[in-house]
Design a protein around this motif. Structure first.
Motif, PDB file in Angstrom:
ATOM      1  N   ASP A 105       0.669  -1.318   0.038  1.00 26.20           N
ATOM      2  CA  ASP A 105       0.202  -0.010   0.185  1.00 26.20           C
ATOM      3  C   ASP A 105       0.851   1.230  -0.088  1.00 26.20           C
ATOM      4  OD1 ASP A 105       0.974   0.017   2.615  1.00 26.20           O
ATOM      5  OD2 ASP A 105      -1.022  -0.049   3.527  1.00 26.20           O
ATOM      6  N   GLY A 106       2.103   1.090  -0.092  1.00 22.90           N
ATOM      7  CA  GLY A 106       3.113   2.265  -0.121  1.00 22.90           C
ATOM      8  C   GLY A 106       3.770   2.801   1.142  1.00 22.90           C
ATOM      9  N   SER A 107       3.162   2.041   2.209  1.00 20.46           N
ATOM     10  CA  SER A 107       3.565   2.297   3.659  1.00 20.46           C
ATOM     11  C   SER A 107       4.915   1.694   3.914  1.00 20.46           C
ATOM     12  CB  SER A 107       2.620   1.899   4.692  1.00 20.46           C
ATOM     13  OG  SER A 107       2.413   0.641   4.623  1.00 20.46           O
ATOM     14  N   HIS A 108       5.678   2.197   4.924  1.00 21.58           N
ATOM     15  CA  HIS A 108       6.923   1.462   5.322  1.00 21.58           C
ATOM     16  C   HIS A 108       6.953   1.067   6.649  1.00 21.58           C
ATOM     17  CE1 HIS A 108       9.112   3.663   1.858  1.00 21.58           C
ATOM     18  NE2 HIS A 108       8.147   4.805   2.081  1.00 21.58           N
TER      19      HIS A 108
ATOM     20  N   VAL B  38       5.530  -1.801  12.847  1.00 18.94           N
ATOM     21  CA  VAL B  38       4.496  -0.852  12.759  1.00 18.94           C
ATOM     22  C   VAL B  38       4.682  -0.338  11.302  1.00 18.94           C
ATOM     23  CG1 VAL B  38       4.472   0.032  14.937  1.00 18.94           C
ATOM     24  CG2 VAL B  38       6.028   1.206  13.312  1.00 18.94           C
ATOM     25  N   SER B  39       3.638  -0.087  10.433  1.00 17.15           N
ATOM     26  CA  SER B  39       3.599   0.500   9.169  1.00 17.15           C
ATOM     27  C   SER B  39       3.624   2.112   9.583  1.00 17.15           C
ATOM     28  CB  SER B  39       2.382  -0.089   8.327  1.00 17.15           C
ATOM     29  OG  SER B  39       2.481  -1.371   8.265  1.00 17.15           O
ATOM     30  N   VAL B  40       4.346   2.956   8.611  1.00 19.03           N
ATOM     31  CA  VAL B  40       4.425   4.188   8.788  1.00 19.03           C
ATOM     32  C   VAL B  40       4.314   4.844   7.356  1.00 19.03           C
ATOM     33  CG1 VAL B  40       5.852   6.337   9.051  1.00 19.03           C
ATOM     34  CG2 VAL B  40       6.019   4.315  10.709  1.00 19.03           C
ATOM     35  N   SER B  41       3.343   5.688   7.267  1.00 21.65           N
ATOM     36  CA  SER B  41       3.078   6.586   5.867  1.00 21.65           C
ATOM     37  C   SER B  41       3.583   7.918   6.301  1.00 21.65           C
ATOM     38  CB  SER B  41       1.613   6.435   5.525  1.00 21.65           C
ATOM     39  OG  SER B  41       1.242   5.318   5.216  1.00 21.65           O
ATOM     40  N   PHE B  42       4.200   8.466   5.235  1.00 18.18           N
ATOM     41  CA  PHE B  42       4.842   9.749   5.392  1.00 18.18           C
ATOM     42  C   PHE B  42       3.806  11.094   4.522  1.00 18.18           C
ATOM     43  CE2 PHE B  42       8.509   6.837   6.125  1.00 18.18           C
ATOM     44  CZ  PHE B  42       8.995   7.477   7.316  1.00 18.18           C
ATOM     45  N   ARG B  43       3.805  12.137   5.200  1.00 24.86           N
ATOM     46  CA  ARG B  43       3.407  12.987   4.318  1.00 24.86           C
ATOM     47  C   ARG B  43       3.955  13.296   2.746  1.00 24.86           C
ATOM     48  NH1 ARG B  43       3.428  17.659   9.161  1.00 24.86           N
ATOM     49  NH2 ARG B  43       2.212  16.630  10.734  1.00 24.86           N
TER      50      ARG B  43
ATOM     51  N   THR C 199       0.613   7.530  16.691  1.00 25.25           N
ATOM     52  CA  THR C 199       1.702   7.863  17.652  1.00 25.25           C
ATOM     53  C   THR C 199       2.866   8.405  17.142  1.00 25.25           C
ATOM     54  OG1 THR C 199       0.869   5.714  18.485  1.00 25.25           O
ATOM     55  CG2 THR C 199       2.927   6.353  19.382  1.00 25.25           C
ATOM     56  N   TYR C 200       3.088   8.394  15.956  1.00 25.86           N
ATOM     57  CA  TYR C 200       4.482   9.112  15.558  1.00 25.86           C
ATOM     58  C   TYR C 200       4.289  10.148  14.566  1.00 25.86           C
ATOM     59  CZ  TYR C 200       5.138   4.161  16.798  1.00 25.86           C
ATOM     60  OH  TYR C 200       4.810   2.845  17.347  1.00 25.86           O
ATOM     61  N   GLY C 201       3.193  10.849  14.717  1.00 23.97           N
ATOM     62  CA  GLY C 201       3.144  12.157  14.047  1.00 23.97           C
ATOM     63  C   GLY C 201       3.544  13.252  14.743  1.00 23.97           C
ATOM     64  N   SER C 202       4.289  13.404  15.750  1.00 23.40           N
ATOM     65  CA  SER C 202       4.917  14.252  16.430  1.00 23.40           C
ATOM     66  C   SER C 202       6.414  14.062  16.190  1.00 23.40           C
ATOM     67  CB  SER C 202       4.959  14.257  17.768  1.00 23.40           C
ATOM     68  OG  SER C 202       3.300  14.656  18.138  1.00 23.40           O
ATOM     69  N   TYR C 203       6.712  13.151  15.300  1.00 29.22           N
ATOM     70  CA  TYR C 203       8.211  12.969  15.067  1.00 29.22           C
ATOM     71  C   TYR C 203       8.475  13.208  13.529  1.00 29.22           C
ATOM     72  CZ  TYR C 203       8.273  10.491  19.466  1.00 29.22           C
ATOM     73  OH  TYR C 203       8.131  10.081  20.867  1.00 29.22           O
ATOM     74  N   TYR C 204       9.782  13.006  12.840  1.00 25.22           N
ATOM     75  CA  TYR C 204      10.098  13.153  11.614  1.00 25.22           C
ATOM     76  C   TYR C 204      11.437  12.035  11.571  1.00 25.22           C
ATOM     77  CZ  TYR C 204      14.201  15.990  13.261  1.00 25.22           C
ATOM     78  OH  TYR C 204      15.424  16.402  13.986  1.00 25.22           O
ATOM     79  N   LEU C 205      11.591  11.763  10.262  1.00 28.67           N
ATOM     80  CA  LEU C 205      12.700  10.731   9.950  1.00 28.67           C
ATOM     81  C   LEU C 205      13.751  11.327  10.012  1.00 28.67           C
ATOM     82  CD1 LEU C 205      13.462   7.655   9.683  1.00 28.67           C
ATOM     83  CD2 LEU C 205      12.893   8.099   7.400  1.00 28.67           C
TER      84      LEU C 205
ATOM     85  N   ASP D 166       4.389  16.091   1.475  1.00 27.34           N
ATOM     86  CA  ASP D 166       5.350  17.194   1.044  1.00 27.34           C
ATOM     87  C   ASP D 166       6.557  16.906   1.191  1.00 27.34           C
ATOM     88  OD1 ASP D 166       5.478  16.769   3.892  1.00 27.34           O
ATOM     89  OD2 ASP D 166       4.562  18.551   4.664  1.00 27.34           O
ATOM     90  N   GLY D 167       7.118  15.631   1.464  1.00 25.98           N
ATOM     91  CA  GLY D 167       8.801  15.482   1.566  1.00 25.98           C
ATOM     92  C   GLY D 167       9.311  15.985   2.876  1.00 25.98           C
ATOM     93  N   SER D 168       8.523  15.912   3.821  1.00 24.90           N
ATOM     94  CA  SER D 168       9.119  16.420   5.219  1.00 24.90           C
ATOM     95  C   SER D 168       9.447  15.069   5.983  1.00 24.90           C
ATOM     96  CB  SER D 168       7.908  17.107   6.111  1.00 24.90           C
ATOM     97  OG  SER D 168       6.800  16.196   6.301  1.00 24.90           O
ATOM     98  N   TRP D 169       8.995  13.937   5.438  1.00 25.34           N
ATOM     99  CA  TRP D 169       9.252  12.621   6.008  1.00 25.34           C
ATOM    100  C   TRP D 169       8.603  12.743   7.644  1.00 25.34           C
ATOM    101  CZ3 TRP D 169      10.924   8.609   3.557  1.00 25.34           C
ATOM    102  CH2 TRP D 169      11.367   8.966   2.550  1.00 25.34           C
ATOM    103  N   VAL D 170       7.766  13.374   7.727  1.00 26.99           N
ATOM    104  CA  VAL D 170       6.986  13.233   8.795  1.00 26.99           C
ATOM    105  C   VAL D 170       5.725  12.108   8.707  1.00 26.99           C
ATOM    106  CG1 VAL D 170       5.221  14.577  10.497  1.00 26.99           C
ATOM    107  CG2 VAL D 170       7.326  15.698   9.506  1.00 26.99           C
ATOM    108  N   PRO D 171       5.421  11.196   9.738  1.00 29.15           N
ATOM    109  CA  PRO D 171       4.505  10.450   9.672  1.00 29.15           C
ATOM    110  C   PRO D 171       3.151  11.034   9.450  1.00 29.15           C
ATOM    111  CG  PRO D 171       6.025   9.705  11.253  1.00 29.15           C
ATOM    112  CD  PRO D 171       6.370  11.049  10.912  1.00 29.15           C
ATOM    113  N   THR D 172       2.162  10.544   8.826  1.00 31.60           N
ATOM    114  CA  THR D 172       0.934  11.038   8.668  1.00 31.60           C
ATOM    115  C   THR D 172       0.221  11.401   9.784  1.00 31.60           C
ATOM    116  OG1 THR D 172      -0.057   9.042   7.879  1.00 31.60           O
ATOM    117  CG2 THR D 172       0.575  10.489   6.093  1.00 31.60           C
TER     118      THR D 172
END
Length: 261
Positions: free
Chosen positions: A210-213, A223-228, A239-245, A230-236
């Protein structure tokens, strides 16, 4: 690395003590001398906890989990048996989020080269604590080949929270960053460099249909993480929406693996 993480599920419960043997605290700490396995220097340590394979010791301001050389009956302990106990009896151990990355690397090495080669190369040196690695001169890479970029204060903002100086820069493919199965990555929470939730280390397991990582982290599991977009590498979100890769990438030390094999 991916096979090892996939075989253990959630992993270990979290502790702020870096390493902890569950229910194994000594009634009275024991004081003794020790010899550093890298440079041969000696010092004094306190033994705080002990089970049949490991001891937790305090050396100055640092806390380590050190493999015992013999069990309670005087029988020699093999490093492979000590490490396997950490994985097979996970309720007996608690760790921060970094120590499991070192343990996963060691277990993947054991599973790759076999017990005989692993024991030959680790005997007398099997010590873990966060990214501490007793097998090379850097002392703090967990047995990986790592690269980290940092950001200036205020360069990264997630949900209104800006990063502090020295926090990791943003993951950036234009800077050569890549998601590689088996590598370890870091999700950073901007503006937090001291709390227990300031970030989380994770092994990358690959992209889903589905494109998630897919990532794996101790006390969380897969866990499966989908990123925004916008190229910010912030989860959508979640739990992890306050983080960035972050731009902190560690790949297993394959040259050392070849030497050990």
């Amino acid at each position: 690395m991916a096979a090892t993480t996939g075989s253990i599920g959630v992993g270990w419960k979290f502790t702020n003590n870096i390493v902890q043997l569950n229910g194994s605290a000594l009634a009275r700490p024991e004081t003794r001398t020790y010899t550093d396995p890298i440079n041969g220097s000696t010092g004094t340590e306190q033994v705080l906890e002990r089970n049949q394979f490991w001891e937790v010791v305090q050396r100055g301001g640092n806390r380590y989990m050190v493999m015992r050389s013999t069990d309670n009956n005087g029988n020699a302990i093999r490093p492979s048996d000590a490490l396997n106990h950490v994985f097979n009896s996970r309720d007996s151990y608690l760790f921060d989020c970094a120590t499991p990355m070192t343990l996963i690397n060691l277990k993947a090495t054991l599973d790759t080269v076999g017990a005989d080669a692993f024991n030959r190369n680790t005997q007398g040196k099997l010590t873990v604590a966060s990214w501490y690695d007793p097998f090379d001169n850097s002392n703090f890479d967990g047995g990986y080949i790592s690269r980290v970029r940092t950001a200036n204060a205020g360069e990264i903002v997630v949900n209104g929270h800006a990063n502090l100086a020295g926090e990791t820069a943003r993951f950036d493919t234009n800077q050569g960053d890549r998601l590689v199965v088996g590598n370890t990555y870091y999700f950073d929470k901007p503006g937090d460099n001291s709390s227990a939730v300031q970030g989380w280390n994770a092994v990358y397991l690959g992209q889903a249909t589905d494109g998630s990582h897919r990532f794996w982290s101790a006390s969380i599991g897969e866990v499966s993480v989908s990123f925004r977009a916008d190229g910010s590498w912030v989860p959508t979100g979640g739990t992890y929406g306050s983080y960035y890769l972050g731009a902190a990438i560690a790949n297993p030390n394959l040259p050392r693996l070849q030497t050990w094999g």
